[in-house]
Design a protein around this motif. Structure first.
Motif, PDB file in Angstrom:
ATOM      1  N   GLY A  58       0.794  -1.350   0.047  1.00  0.00           N
ATOM      2  CA  GLY A  58      -0.027   0.115  -0.040  1.00  0.00           C
ATOM      3  C   GLY A  58       0.621   1.054   0.075  1.00  0.00           C
ATOM      4  N   VAL A  59       1.993   1.399   0.929  1.00  0.00           N
ATOM      5  CA  VAL A  59       2.997   2.500   0.800  1.00  0.00           C
ATOM      6  C   VAL A  59       3.542   2.365  -0.412  1.00  0.00           C
ATOM      7  CG1 VAL A  59       4.939   3.264   1.906  1.00  0.00           C
ATOM      8  CG2 VAL A  59       3.181   2.250   3.275  1.00  0.00           C
ATOM      9  N   LYS A  60       4.245   1.261  -1.034  1.00  0.00           N
ATOM     10  CA  LYS A  60       4.907   1.252  -2.137  1.00  0.00           C
ATOM     11  C   LYS A  60       4.055   1.896  -3.278  1.00  0.00           C
ATOM     12  CE  LYS A  60       5.730  -2.836  -4.256  1.00  0.00           C
ATOM     13  NZ  LYS A  60       6.151  -4.287  -4.689  1.00  0.00           N
ATOM     14  N   ARG A  61       2.858   1.592  -3.400  1.00  0.00           N
ATOM     15  CA  ARG A  61       1.883   1.859  -4.695  1.00  0.00           C
ATOM     16  C   ARG A  61       1.714   3.552  -4.669  1.00  0.00           C
ATOM     17  NH1 ARG A  61      -0.316  -3.561  -4.673  1.00  0.00           N
ATOM     18  NH2 ARG A  61      -1.714  -2.760  -3.027  1.00  0.00           N
ATOM     19  N   ARG A  62       1.475   3.933  -3.304  1.00  0.00           N
ATOM     20  CA  ARG A  62       1.249   5.346  -3.365  1.00  0.00           C
ATOM     21  C   ARG A  62       2.351   6.389  -3.188  1.00  0.00           C
ATOM     22  NH1 ARG A  62      -2.330   2.288  -0.943  1.00  0.00           N
ATOM     23  NH2 ARG A  62      -4.645   3.104  -0.528  1.00  0.00           N
ATOM     24  N   THR A  63       3.684   5.707  -2.638  1.00  0.00           N
ATOM     25  CA  THR A  63       4.792   6.566  -2.702  1.00  0.00           C
ATOM     26  C   THR A  63       6.073   6.239  -3.527  1.00  0.00           C
ATOM     27  OG1 THR A  63       5.963   5.317  -0.917  1.00  0.00           O
ATOM     28  CG2 THR A  63       4.205   7.077  -0.334  1.00  0.00           C
ATOM     29  N   ARG A  64       6.035   4.848  -4.082  1.00  0.00           N
ATOM     30  CA  ARG A  64       7.156   4.139  -4.881  1.00  0.00           C
ATOM     31  C   ARG A  64       8.387   3.776  -3.736  1.00  0.00           C
ATOM     32  NH1 ARG A  64       7.195   3.764  -9.923  1.00  0.00           N
ATOM     33  NH2 ARG A  64       9.547   3.538 -10.100  1.00  0.00           N
ATOM     34  N   ALA A  65       8.000   3.808  -2.572  1.00  0.00           N
ATOM     35  CA  ALA A  65       9.151   3.194  -1.790  1.00  0.00           C
ATOM     36  C   ALA A  65       9.036   1.759  -1.733  1.00  0.00           C
ATOM     37  CB  ALA A  65       8.514   3.744  -0.318  1.00  0.00           C
ATOM     38  N   GLY A  66      10.266   1.239  -2.188  1.00  0.00           N
ATOM     39  CA  GLY A  66      10.358  -0.036  -2.472  1.00  0.00           C
ATOM     40  C   GLY A  66      10.457  -0.308  -3.953  1.00  0.00           C
ATOM     41  N   MET A  67      10.205   0.456  -4.847  1.00  0.00           N
ATOM     42  CA  MET A  67       9.972   0.192  -6.254  1.00  0.00           C
ATOM     43  C   MET A  67      11.552   0.351  -6.969  1.00  0.00           C
ATOM     44  SD  MET A  67       6.428   1.365  -7.640  1.00  0.00           S
ATOM     45  CE  MET A  67       4.778   0.688  -7.180  1.00  0.00           C
ATOM     46  N   GLY A  68      12.370   0.860  -6.361  1.00  0.00           N
ATOM     47  CA  GLY A  68      13.709   1.041  -7.118  1.00  0.00           C
ATOM     48  C   GLY A  68      14.604  -0.230  -7.250  1.00  0.00           C
ATOM     49  N   ARG A  69      15.773   0.414  -7.241  1.00  0.00           N
ATOM     50  CA  ARG A  69      16.833  -0.849  -7.856  1.00  0.00           C
ATOM     51  C   ARG A  69      16.858  -1.916  -6.531  1.00  0.00           C
ATOM     52  NH1 ARG A  69      22.392   1.117  -9.735  1.00  0.00           N
ATOM     53  NH2 ARG A  69      21.202   2.182 -11.358  1.00  0.00           N
ATOM     54  N   CYS A  70      16.936  -1.812  -5.510  1.00  0.00           N
ATOM     55  CA  CYS A  70      17.124  -2.920  -4.451  1.00  0.00           C
ATOM     56  C   CYS A  70      15.647  -3.503  -4.154  1.00  0.00           C
ATOM     57  CB  CYS A  70      17.629  -2.397  -3.281  1.00  0.00           C
ATOM     58  SG  CYS A  70      16.417  -1.320  -2.144  1.00  0.00           S
ATOM     59  N   GLN A  71      14.385  -2.995  -4.558  1.00  0.00           N
ATOM     60  CA  GLN A  71      13.225  -3.573  -4.743  1.00  0.00           C
ATOM     61  C   GLN A  71      12.861  -3.865  -3.281  1.00  0.00           C
ATOM     62  OE1 GLN A  71      10.528  -4.769  -7.467  1.00  0.00           O
ATOM     63  NE2 GLN A  71      11.701  -2.951  -7.749  1.00  0.00           N
ATOM     64  N   SER A  72      13.105  -2.824  -2.411  1.00  0.00           N
ATOM     65  CA  SER A  72      12.622  -3.032  -1.002  1.00  0.00           C
ATOM     66  C   SER A  72      13.537  -3.617  -0.040  1.00  0.00           C
ATOM     67  CB  SER A  72      11.145  -3.397  -0.670  1.00  0.00           C
ATOM     68  OG  SER A  72      11.102  -4.728  -0.907  1.00  0.00           O
ATOM     69  N   GLY A  73      14.767  -4.131  -0.417  1.00  0.00           N
ATOM     70  CA  GLY A  73      15.875  -4.649   0.417  1.00  0.00           C
ATOM     71  C   GLY A  73      16.123  -3.945   1.468  1.00  0.00           C
ATOM     72  N   PHE A  74      16.170  -2.904   1.382  1.00  0.00           N
ATOM     73  CA  PHE A  74      16.974  -1.800   2.391  1.00  0.00           C
ATOM     74  C   PHE A  74      15.839  -1.125   3.333  1.00  0.00           C
ATOM     75  CE2 PHE A  74      20.569  -2.806  -0.006  1.00  0.00           C
ATOM     76  CZ  PHE A  74      21.381  -3.053   0.847  1.00  0.00           C
ATOM     77  N   CYS A  75      14.799  -0.656   2.554  1.00  0.00           N
ATOM     78  CA  CYS A  75      13.898   0.369   2.986  1.00  0.00           C
ATOM     79  C   CYS A  75      12.754  -0.310   3.802  1.00  0.00           C
ATOM     80  CB  CYS A  75      13.317   1.275   2.141  1.00  0.00           C
ATOM     81  SG  CYS A  75      12.276   0.633   0.553  1.00  0.00           S
ATOM     82  N   SER A  76      12.311  -1.641   3.354  1.00  0.00           N
ATOM     83  CA  SER A  76      11.108  -2.296   4.130  1.00  0.00           C
ATOM     84  C   SER A  76      11.156  -2.306   5.518  1.00  0.00           C
ATOM     85  CB  SER A  76      11.137  -3.603   3.449  1.00  0.00           C
ATOM     86  OG  SER A  76      12.036  -4.250   3.535  1.00  0.00           O
ATOM     87  N   PRO A  77      12.267  -2.657   6.307  1.00  0.00           N
ATOM     88  CA  PRO A  77      12.115  -2.663   7.646  1.00  0.00           C
ATOM     89  C   PRO A  77      11.732  -1.403   8.416  1.00  0.00           C
ATOM     90  CG  PRO A  77      14.042  -3.774   7.135  1.00  0.00           C
ATOM     91  CD  PRO A  77      13.461  -3.232   5.833  1.00  0.00           C
ATOM     92  N   ARG A  78      12.306  -0.038   7.756  1.00  0.00           N
ATOM     93  CA  ARG A  78      12.103   1.132   8.127  1.00  0.00           C
ATOM     94  C   ARG A  78      10.492   1.557   7.966  1.00  0.00           C
ATOM     95  NH1 ARG A  78      16.264   5.490   6.528  1.00  0.00           N
ATOM     96  NH2 ARG A  78      15.494   6.505   8.438  1.00  0.00           N
ATOM     97  N   THR A  79      10.118   1.156   6.787  1.00  0.00           N
ATOM     98  CA  THR A  79       8.741   1.339   6.274  1.00  0.00           C
ATOM     99  C   THR A  79       7.736   0.609   7.249  1.00  0.00           C
ATOM    100  OG1 THR A  79       9.246   1.769   4.027  1.00  0.00           O
ATOM    101  CG2 THR A  79       7.078   1.248   4.275  1.00  0.00           C
ATOM    102  N   MET A  80       8.066  -0.498   7.895  1.00  0.00           N
ATOM    103  CA  MET A  80       7.436  -1.524   8.708  1.00  0.00           C
ATOM    104  C   MET A  80       7.344  -0.464   9.916  1.00  0.00           C
ATOM    105  SD  MET A  80       8.609  -5.157   7.617  1.00  0.00           S
ATOM    106  CE  MET A  80       7.536  -5.847   9.103  1.00  0.00           C
ATOM    107  N   GLU A  81       8.605  -0.198  10.528  1.00  0.00           N
ATOM    108  CA  GLU A  81       8.369   0.579  11.718  1.00  0.00           C
ATOM    109  C   GLU A  81       7.372   1.764  11.689  1.00  0.00           C
ATOM    110  OE1 GLU A  81      12.321   1.537  12.432  1.00  0.00           O
ATOM    111  OE2 GLU A  81      13.132  -0.272  12.757  1.00  0.00           O
ATOM    112  N   ILE A  82       7.457   2.473  10.693  1.00  0.00           N
ATOM    113  CA  ILE A  82       6.369   3.660  10.325  1.00  0.00           C
ATOM    114  C   ILE A  82       5.120   3.146  10.497  1.00  0.00           C
ATOM    115  CG2 ILE A  82       5.781   5.454   9.059  1.00  0.00           C
ATOM    116  CD1 ILE A  82       8.786   5.642   7.933  1.00  0.00           C
ATOM    117  N   LEU A  83       4.855   2.082   9.880  1.00  0.00           N
ATOM    118  CA  LEU A  83       3.146   1.551   9.568  1.00  0.00           C
ATOM    119  C   LEU A  83       2.772   1.167  11.153  1.00  0.00           C
ATOM    120  CD1 LEU A  83       3.502  -0.572   6.474  1.00  0.00           C
ATOM    121  CD2 LEU A  83       1.888   1.162   7.044  1.00  0.00           C
ATOM    122  N   ALA A  84       3.726   0.500  11.785  1.00  0.00           N
ATOM    123  CA  ALA A  84       3.472  -0.173  13.271  1.00  0.00           C
ATOM    124  C   ALA A  84       3.254   1.037  14.139  1.00  0.00           C
ATOM    125  CB  ALA A  84       4.569  -1.116  13.576  1.00  0.00           C
ATOM    126  N   ARG A  85       4.081   2.010  14.072  1.00  0.00           N
ATOM    127  CA  ARG A  85       3.842   3.164  15.023  1.00  0.00           C
ATOM    128  C   ARG A  85       2.782   4.283  14.535  1.00  0.00           C
ATOM    129  NH1 ARG A  85       8.289   7.170  13.297  1.00  0.00           N
ATOM    130  NH2 ARG A  85       6.596   8.022  12.132  1.00  0.00           N
TER     131      ARG A  85
END
Length: 483
Positions: free
Chosen positions: A430-457
């Motif tokens: 849901g975040v990815k489709r709205r912001t492109r977070a995770g759509m880049g070269r690493c395909q969310s390999g690095f940003c997914s834990p940080r995005t999960m932390e924000i969602l949980a919070r």
């Protein structure tokens, strides 16, 4: 559980582009509208995995509903994307021809397009075609130029339709799967896995499942075959390969493998057209990806396939007649099909919504809202601002200075906006489709834990409850000290 026997004026099954475009158009009227979606978000079916092309309208047969709505949707799109703040690139398209004996097929497409009302079509010779696109395959002999074609972000268009409908009072129920439909006095009862819904009118915009719902209420069955399309997405470093959408001459199963820029600067290659029985499986196959690689080279040379950052597949809802079915059923009054919406469904979506709206309004005769709002603002992208404007934004809200996704340079501020806006994101996808977070070269390999932390919070959830895309897609299965 849902409250039982709540009577709606309209229940729309499916939150893809057809369903949400219909909801948006109908939300201009005094109607109690509910959009029911079995997934956890909008844009989880066909609408999330397609070529992202706004087709010009020369493919469909003259006189067909598909041709009418494609051309109408194409002409509506510039105003729609302006109203809904959605990125759109009217880059034009070329249909290329490699054999002299096939040039007659280009002429047929041209003639069809003229009959359909497509403007600006022109057949280019070899020199003209290569001047427009230097990376065309050397043996391309001619091309059909369609300046009214373009590329769009299918996620953001779908989300924008839904948000605008929601802001105008339409209700959305996610994680709600319709299991049966029964006729009742004055309408229909929908039996779902979350309870019962009753409505005067049903709009069946269920994609590859639309025939199943149609056949529950009608004695005149229809049949939809899922057609899988495999795609490859190339890194932005390959973004200058072509500047327009490059099609091959269409065949029995569609428009063939294309090579196209995206609105975000990547290159997309595909799709295949592989018929299958499974209505849920969207796994790519070696066979499908090999087809994409081999066939794309027939129209564009030197495609840097080593720069593929992801591959994916989507299902197209092909009805046996090969035509859009949008009508109130003769033997099931108040049941409106919006079925068989395959390509050019995305391009047609503004016109599909308008067409469905006209049918429903003719059934219910509602009054128009005095306070209908036709516009919506998208998520602010700091990259579109000047350096001075970015500095001011960060001083006002420091979250915009915190980069979460380095590949796409997506900030915490954008993710917060995605979560807290109407129908906000509840998952990584849901975040990815709205912001492109995770759509880049690493395909969310690095940003997914940080995005999960924000969602949980922000959603006051435990990290273990955060999913990739709803039920059955949990990411945390335990703690490493316990394994």
């Amino acid at each position: 559980m849902m409250e039982e026997k709540k009577m709606y004026d309209v229940v729309i099954i499916g939150a893809g582009v057809s369903g949400t475009a219909s909801a948006r158009a109908l939300s201009a009227y005094d109607l109690k509208i509910c959009v029911v979606e079995k997934a956890e978000d909008v844009c989880c079916g066909t609408s999330k995995a397609n070529s992202a092309i706004v087709h010009a309208g020369y493919d469909a047969k003259p006189g067909s509903l598909m041709a009418k709505l494609n051309v109408r949707g194409n002409k509506m799109m510039p105003q729609v994307v302006k109203d809904l703040d959605v990125p759109f690139n009217p880059c034009g398209s070329l249909v290329v021809c490699r054999e002299e004996e096939d040039e007659g097929l280009l002429q047929e497409l041209y003639d069809q397009g003229i009959a359909n009302g497509v403007e600006g079509l022109k057949i280019l010779n070899k020199e003209e075609a290569h001047a427009k696109e230097p990376n065309l395959a050397d043996d391309v002999k001619a091309a059909l130029w369609a300046p009214s074609a373009g590329v769009i972000c299918p996620f953001l268009l779908n989300i924008a339709y839904a948000e605008n409908a929601c802001e105008n009072g339409a209700e959305f129920r996610f994680d709600t799967e319709v299991q049966e439909i029964e006729r009742i006095d004055g309408g229909y009862r929908l039996i779902t896995d979350s309870g019962l819904l009753e409505t005067k009118v049903v709009v069946n915009a269920a994609g590859v499942h639309a025939d199943q719902f149609h056949n529950m209420v009608s004695g005149n069955p229809i049949h939809i075959t899922p057609r899988r399309g495999d795609y490859c997405l190339l890194d932005k470093t390959a973004g200058n390969l072509v500047s327009r959408t490059i099609f091959q001459l269409p065949g029995k199963y569609g428009k063939g493998v294309l090579v196209s820029p995206t609105v975000h600067g990547n290159i997309i290659v595909g799709p295949t057209a592989i018929e299958q029985e499974d209505r849920e499986s969207t796994a790519t196959t070696r066979e499908g990806l090999d087809q994409v690689i081999t066939k794309s080279a027939m129209s564009v040379k030197n495609i840097p396939m080593r720069q593929v950052i992801t591959s994916f597949a989507g299902l197209r809802a092909h009805e046996d007649g090969g035509e859009f079915i949008i009508e109130e059923l003769k033997d099931a009054k108040g049941f409106v099909d919006c079925a068989g919406i395959e390509s050019p469904g995305l391009a047609s979506s503004p016109a599909v919504g308008e067409y469905v709206k006209d049918i429903v309004v003719n059934i219910l005769h509602p009054s128009e809202k005095a306070d209908y709002k036709s516009t919506r603002r998208g998520i602010l992208d700091p990259k579109t601002l000047s350096a001075e404007e970015q500095d001011a934004l960060i001083r006002e809200n420091p979250a915009y200075g915190n980069i979460i996704c380095r590949c796409e340079k997506v900030t915490e501020g954008e993710i917060l906006d995605a979560i807290h806006r109407p129908l906000g994101a509840r998952s990584l996808d849901g975040v990815k489709r709205r912001t492109r977070a995770g759509m880049g070269r690493c395909q969310s390999g690095f940003c997914s834990p940080r995005t999960m932390e924000i969602l949980a919070r922000e959603l006051d959830m435990n990290m273990s409850e955060i999913t990739k895309c709803g039920k059955g897609s949990g990411l945390i299965v335990g703690k490493n000290k316990e394994i």
